[in-house]
Write a protein that holds these residues in place. Structure first.
Motif, PDB file in Angstrom:
ATOM      1  N   GLY A  94       0.784  -1.220   0.000  1.00  0.00           N
ATOM      2  CA  GLY A  94       0.000   0.000   0.000  1.00  0.00           C
ATOM      3  C   GLY A  94       0.816   1.270   0.000  1.00  0.00           C
ATOM      4  O   GLY A  94       0.254   2.365  -0.043  1.00  0.00           O
ATOM      5  N   ILE A  95       2.122   1.171   0.079  1.00  0.00           N
ATOM      6  CA  ILE A  95       2.980   2.360   0.098  1.00  0.00           C
ATOM      7  C   ILE A  95       3.124   2.903  -1.312  1.00  0.00           C
ATOM      8  O   ILE A  95       3.362   2.160  -2.258  1.00  0.00           O
ATOM      9  CB  ILE A  95       4.357   2.027   0.689  1.00  0.00           C
ATOM     10  N   GLN A  96       2.983   4.215  -1.444  1.00  0.00           N
ATOM     11  CA  GLN A  96       2.998   4.828  -2.766  1.00  0.00           C
ATOM     12  C   GLN A  96       3.976   5.988  -2.802  1.00  0.00           C
ATOM     13  O   GLN A  96       3.986   6.845  -1.919  1.00  0.00           O
ATOM     14  CB  GLN A  96       1.600   5.342  -3.123  1.00  0.00           C
ATOM     15  N   GLN A  97       4.797   6.023  -3.843  1.00  0.00           N
ATOM     16  CA  GLN A  97       5.690   7.160  -4.067  1.00  0.00           C
ATOM     17  C   GLN A  97       5.032   8.094  -5.072  1.00  0.00           C
ATOM     18  O   GLN A  97       4.634   7.684  -6.165  1.00  0.00           O
ATOM     19  CB  GLN A  97       7.063   6.719  -4.558  1.00  0.00           C
ATOM     20  N   ASN A  98       4.915   9.346  -4.707  1.00  0.00           N
ATOM     21  CA  ASN A  98       4.234  10.335  -5.523  1.00  0.00           C
ATOM     22  C   ASN A  98       5.181  10.967  -6.537  1.00  0.00           C
ATOM     23  O   ASN A  98       6.405  10.808  -6.460  1.00  0.00           O
ATOM     24  CB  ASN A  98       3.616  11.410  -4.621  1.00  0.00           C
ATOM     25  N   ASP A  99       4.616  11.711  -7.471  1.00  0.00           N
ATOM     26  CA  ASP A  99       5.418  12.330  -8.525  1.00  0.00           C
ATOM     27  C   ASP A  99       6.445  13.307  -7.975  1.00  0.00           C
ATOM     28  O   ASP A  99       7.504  13.502  -8.581  1.00  0.00           O
ATOM     29  CB  ASP A  99       4.501  13.046  -9.526  1.00  0.00           C
ATOM     30  N   ASP A 100       6.157  13.934  -6.837  1.00  0.00           N
ATOM     31  CA  ASP A 100       7.105  14.893  -6.264  1.00  0.00           C
ATOM     32  C   ASP A 100       8.167  14.223  -5.401  1.00  0.00           C
ATOM     33  O   ASP A 100       8.998  14.892  -4.786  1.00  0.00           O
ATOM     34  CB  ASP A 100       6.361  15.958  -5.437  1.00  0.00           C
ATOM     35  N   GLY A 101       8.177  12.898  -5.354  1.00  0.00           N
ATOM     36  CA  GLY A 101       9.177  12.161  -4.585  1.00  0.00           C
ATOM     37  C   GLY A 101       8.744  11.796  -3.184  1.00  0.00           C
ATOM     38  O   GLY A 101       9.382  10.958  -2.540  1.00  0.00           O
ATOM     39  N   SER A 102       7.692  12.404  -2.671  1.00  0.00           N
ATOM     40  CA  SER A 102       7.191  12.071  -1.338  1.00  0.00           C
ATOM     41  C   SER A 102       6.597  10.669  -1.339  1.00  0.00           C
ATOM     42  O   SER A 102       6.262  10.122  -2.402  1.00  0.00           O
ATOM     43  CB  SER A 102       6.151  13.088  -0.887  1.00  0.00           C
ATOM     44  N   ILE A 103       6.489  10.079  -0.159  1.00  0.00           N
ATOM     45  CA  ILE A 103       5.975   8.717  -0.038  1.00  0.00           C
ATOM     46  C   ILE A 103       4.825   8.691   0.963  1.00  0.00           C
ATOM     47  O   ILE A 103       4.931   9.204   2.072  1.00  0.00           O
ATOM     48  CB  ILE A 103       7.087   7.744   0.404  1.00  0.00           C
ATOM     49  N   ASP A 104       3.717   8.086   0.547  1.00  0.00           N
ATOM     50  CA  ASP A 104       2.560   7.892   1.420  1.00  0.00           C
ATOM     51  C   ASP A 104       2.646   6.517   2.060  1.00  0.00           C
ATOM     52  O   ASP A 104       2.718   5.500   1.351  1.00  0.00           O
ATOM     53  CB  ASP A 104       1.262   7.984   0.624  1.00  0.00           C
TER      54      ASP A 104
ATOM     55  N   GLY B 104       0.071   6.056   8.238  1.00  0.00           N
ATOM     56  CA  GLY B 104      -0.928   7.102   8.081  1.00  0.00           C
ATOM     57  C   GLY B 104      -0.297   8.462   7.897  1.00  0.00           C
ATOM     58  O   GLY B 104      -0.860   9.483   8.302  1.00  0.00           O
ATOM     59  N   ILE B 105       0.881   8.491   7.285  1.00  0.00           N
ATOM     60  CA  ILE B 105       1.621   9.741   7.122  1.00  0.00           C
ATOM     61  C   ILE B 105       2.165   9.834   5.692  1.00  0.00           C
ATOM     62  O   ILE B 105       2.242   8.837   4.971  1.00  0.00           O
ATOM     63  CB  ILE B 105       2.801   9.852   8.107  1.00  0.00           C
ATOM     64  N   THR B 106       2.537  11.042   5.323  1.00  0.00           N
ATOM     65  CA  THR B 106       3.287  11.270   4.094  1.00  0.00           C
ATOM     66  C   THR B 106       4.655  11.805   4.476  1.00  0.00           C
ATOM     67  O   THR B 106       4.763  12.786   5.201  1.00  0.00           O
ATOM     68  CB  THR B 106       2.579  12.278   3.169  1.00  0.00           C
ATOM     69  N   ILE B 107       5.708  11.131   4.037  1.00  0.00           N
ATOM     70  CA  ILE B 107       7.076  11.584   4.275  1.00  0.00           C
ATOM     71  C   ILE B 107       7.522  12.365   3.051  1.00  0.00           C
ATOM     72  O   ILE B 107       7.612  11.828   1.947  1.00  0.00           O
ATOM     73  CB  ILE B 107       8.011  10.398   4.542  1.00  0.00           C
ATOM     74  N   GLN B 108       7.755  13.652   3.246  1.00  0.00           N
ATOM     75  CA  GLN B 108       8.084  14.518   2.127  1.00  0.00           C
ATOM     76  C   GLN B 108       9.486  14.270   1.587  1.00  0.00           C
ATOM     77  O   GLN B 108       9.718  14.316   0.376  1.00  0.00           O
ATOM     78  CB  GLN B 108       7.945  15.987   2.554  1.00  0.00           C
ATOM     79  N   ASN B 109      10.424  14.021   2.493  1.00  0.00           N
ATOM     80  CA  ASN B 109      11.819  13.791   2.133  1.00  0.00           C
ATOM     81  C   ASN B 109      12.514  13.172   3.338  1.00  0.00           C
ATOM     82  O   ASN B 109      11.899  12.991   4.398  1.00  0.00           O
ATOM     83  CB  ASN B 109      12.505  15.102   1.704  1.00  0.00           C
ATOM     84  N   SER B 110      13.789  12.846   3.196  1.00  0.00           N
ATOM     85  CA  SER B 110      14.490  12.193   4.302  1.00  0.00           C
ATOM     86  C   SER B 110      14.588  13.098   5.527  1.00  0.00           C
ATOM     87  O   SER B 110      14.540  12.622   6.670  1.00  0.00           O
ATOM     88  CB  SER B 110      15.883  11.738   3.861  1.00  0.00           C
ATOM     89  N   GLN B 111      14.715  14.391   5.325  1.00  0.00           N
ATOM     90  CA  GLN B 111      14.765  15.307   6.454  1.00  0.00           C
ATOM     91  C   GLN B 111      13.480  15.233   7.272  1.00  0.00           C
ATOM     92  O   GLN B 111      13.502  15.324   8.505  1.00  0.00           O
ATOM     93  CB  GLN B 111      14.993  16.741   5.970  1.00  0.00           C
ATOM     94  N   ASP B 112      12.369  15.058   6.595  1.00  0.00           N
ATOM     95  CA  ASP B 112      11.073  14.995   7.256  1.00  0.00           C
ATOM     96  C   ASP B 112      11.038  13.885   8.304  1.00  0.00           C
ATOM     97  O   ASP B 112      10.405  14.020   9.351  1.00  0.00           O
ATOM     98  CB  ASP B 112       9.991  14.767   6.202  1.00  0.00           C
ATOM     99  N   LEU B 113      11.726  12.770   8.023  1.00  0.00           N
ATOM    100  CA  LEU B 113      11.788  11.677   8.985  1.00  0.00           C
ATOM    101  C   LEU B 113      12.894  11.869  10.004  1.00  0.00           C
ATOM    102  O   LEU B 113      12.668  11.808  11.220  1.00  0.00           O
ATOM    103  CB  LEU B 113      11.998  10.341   8.259  1.00  0.00           C
ATOM    104  N   PHE B 114      14.109  12.140   9.543  1.00  0.00           N
ATOM    105  CA  PHE B 114      15.253  12.105  10.448  1.00  0.00           C
ATOM    106  C   PHE B 114      15.311  13.286  11.403  1.00  0.00           C
ATOM    107  O   PHE B 114      15.902  13.186  12.480  1.00  0.00           O
ATOM    108  CB  PHE B 114      16.550  11.958   9.652  1.00  0.00           C
ATOM    109  N   GLU B 115      14.685  14.392  11.056  1.00  0.00           N
ATOM    110  CA  GLU B 115      14.665  15.487  12.020  1.00  0.00           C
ATOM    111  C   GLU B 115      13.783  15.154  13.218  1.00  0.00           C
ATOM    112  O   GLU B 115      13.964  15.717  14.302  1.00  0.00           O
ATOM    113  CB  GLU B 115      14.201  16.781  11.363  1.00  0.00           C
ATOM    114  N   LYS B 116      12.856  14.220  13.053  1.00  0.00           N
ATOM    115  CA  LYS B 116      12.025  13.781  14.174  1.00  0.00           C
ATOM    116  C   LYS B 116      12.845  13.035  15.219  1.00  0.00           C
ATOM    117  O   LYS B 116      12.482  12.976  16.400  1.00  0.00           O
ATOM    118  CB  LYS B 116      10.891  12.876  13.681  1.00  0.00           C
TER     119      LYS B 116
END
Length: 314
Positions: A71-81, A188-200
Motif C-alpha cells: 500500500g505504500i505509494q511514491q508520488n510524482d514529487d518524490g514524497s511517499i505515502d 498514516g503519514i506522508t514523508i516529504q523527504n528524508s529530512q522529514d523523517l530524520f529530524e524527528k
C-alpha cells in the motif's frame, strides 16, 4: 486481502525483530520476572514480535489502486505515502506487533530505545494507562478505543520532552519492573523527504557516540559493538541523512533484500545526549533503513563511504 502474507514477505529485516524479541524474553526469564503480572506486559510485546512476518505492522490494509508494496505509494514529487494501519478482512489469521492507539492513530514499536533511568528525564505529560484489549482476534471497534494496546493493561503512557507527540510516545512498566518502551507513529503519514523523517529523531547536534556491529552479530543479537572514533565522519554522515533519495522497499531493485551478509551489511547505532539510542541499517552502496517501515534511503556516495570505511576496516 488473501494476499497479505505474500505482500508482507517482501518487506525486509524480520530477523532483527525476532532476535530482539527473543533477547527480551530470555532476559525476563533469567530475572525470574515471567511469573509476575507486570512483567508479562512487556513480555507480551516480545512474544507478539516473534511471530511478525516483516518490518512494519502486519495488520496492514493493502488498498487497491496505483500503489506499490504493502500500500505504500511514491508520488510524482518524490514524497511517499505510508497508509494507516487497518485490520485485514480476517484478523484472526494475522500476526501482531506491540502497539498503542493514541488520538486515533496507531503507534508501534520502533528501533529507538532508551533505558529506564534516562527515560524518567524525558517524561512530559501522562496520557493515561494502556488497555490490554487488542490481539489477533480483535475487531475494528477495539482499535477505536483511546490507549487500546497489544502490550497489556495498566502501563503508564507519556509524551516525551523534546519530541512531537504526533510521532513518539513511551510506555512504562514501573516502578515494579523498571522497563520502558518507545512507540512511534510511522503509518498514516506522508514523508516529504528524508529530512522529514530524520529530524524527528533529533540526531543533529545530539550524537554523543556512534558504534556498529556486523550482520552476524546483529542477526544473532550478540552485543559485539565497535566504536567509531572519527567524530567528523560521524557528523558528516548525520548531516547527510537529511538529504537523501527515498525508495519503496517493494521495488524490484531493492538492495536490502540481497545484502544479509558481513560484507554488505552493518547496523549503526547512535547514542544521543538525551539517552535515546537510534539504530539504523546500512547496506553497501549507500542504502539506509530505519525502523519498521516499507521504505529505504539512498545517500550520496562520498558521504556514505566516509563512514562505511570506518566500519569495514577492522
Amino acid at each position: 486481502m488473501s494476499n497479505i502474507k505474500n505482500e508482507l514477505d517482501q518487506i525486509e529485516l524480520p530477523e532483527e525483530l525476532h532476535s530482539r524479541s527473543k533477547k527480551g524474553i530470555y532476559k525476563a526469564k533469567a530475572d525470574g520476572a515471567v511469573s509476575t503480572p507486570n512483567s508479562r506486559k512487556f513480555i507480551s510485546i516480545a512474544i507478539s514480535l516473534l511471530i511478525v512476518v516483516g518490518v512494519g505492522f502486519v495488520l496492514l490494509n493493502l488498498n487497491s489502486g496505483n500503489q506499490k508494496a504493502n500500500g505504500i505509494q511514491q508520488n510524482d514529487d518524490g514524497s511517499i505515502d505510508i497508509p494507516a494501519i487497518e485490520l485485514p478482512d480476517n484478523p484472526s489469521s494475522a500476526d501482531m506487533i506491540g502497539l498503542i492507539v493514541y488520538q486515533g492513530n496507531v503507534y508501534t514499536q520502533t528501533r529507538t530505545e532508551i533505558n529506564y533511568e534516562d527515560a524518567q528525564d524525558l517524561i512530559d505529560e501522562q496520557i493515561g494507562v494502556t488497555k490490554g484489549n487488542i490481539d489477533e482476534w480483535s475487531d475494528d471497534e477495539a482499535y477505536t478505543e483511546e490507549l487500546a494496546s497489544s502490550i497489556g493493561s495498566g502501563l503508564d503512557v507519556y509524551t516525551m520532552k523534546g519530541y512531537d507527540e504526533g510521532f513518539r510516545i513511551m510506555a512504562f512498566d514501573w516502578p515494579e519492573q523498571g522497563r520502558v518502551e518507545i512507540f512511534e507513529r510511522l503509518n498514516g503519514i506522508t514523508i516529504q523527504n528524508s529530512q522529514d523523517l530524520f529530524e524527528k529523531l533529533k540526531l543533529q547536534g545530539h550524537v554523543k557516540e556512534a558504534e556498529y556491529r556486523t550482520f552476524d552479530d546483529w542477526n544473532y543479537n550478540r552485543d559485539n559493538y565497535h566504536a567509531i572514533e572519527d567524530t567528523e565522519r560521524v557528523q558528516s554522515f548525520v548531516d547527510g541523512l537529511y538529504n537523501m533519495d527515498m525508495k519503496v522497499s517493494g521495488d524490484e531493485a531493492n538492495p536490502i533484500r540481497e545484502s544479509r551478509n558481513n560484507d554488505e551489511f552493518r547496523e549503526l547505532i547512535f547514542h544521543l545526549d538525551d539517552g535515546t539510542k537510534v539504530r539504523l541499517t546500512l547496506i553497501k552502496g549507500g542504502y539506509i533503513h530505519y525502523s519498521y517501515t516499507g521504505i529505504y534511503f539512498e545517500m550520496k556516495q562520498e558521504t556514505f563511504q566516509g563512514i562505511w570505511k570506518e566500519m569495514i576496516e577492522e
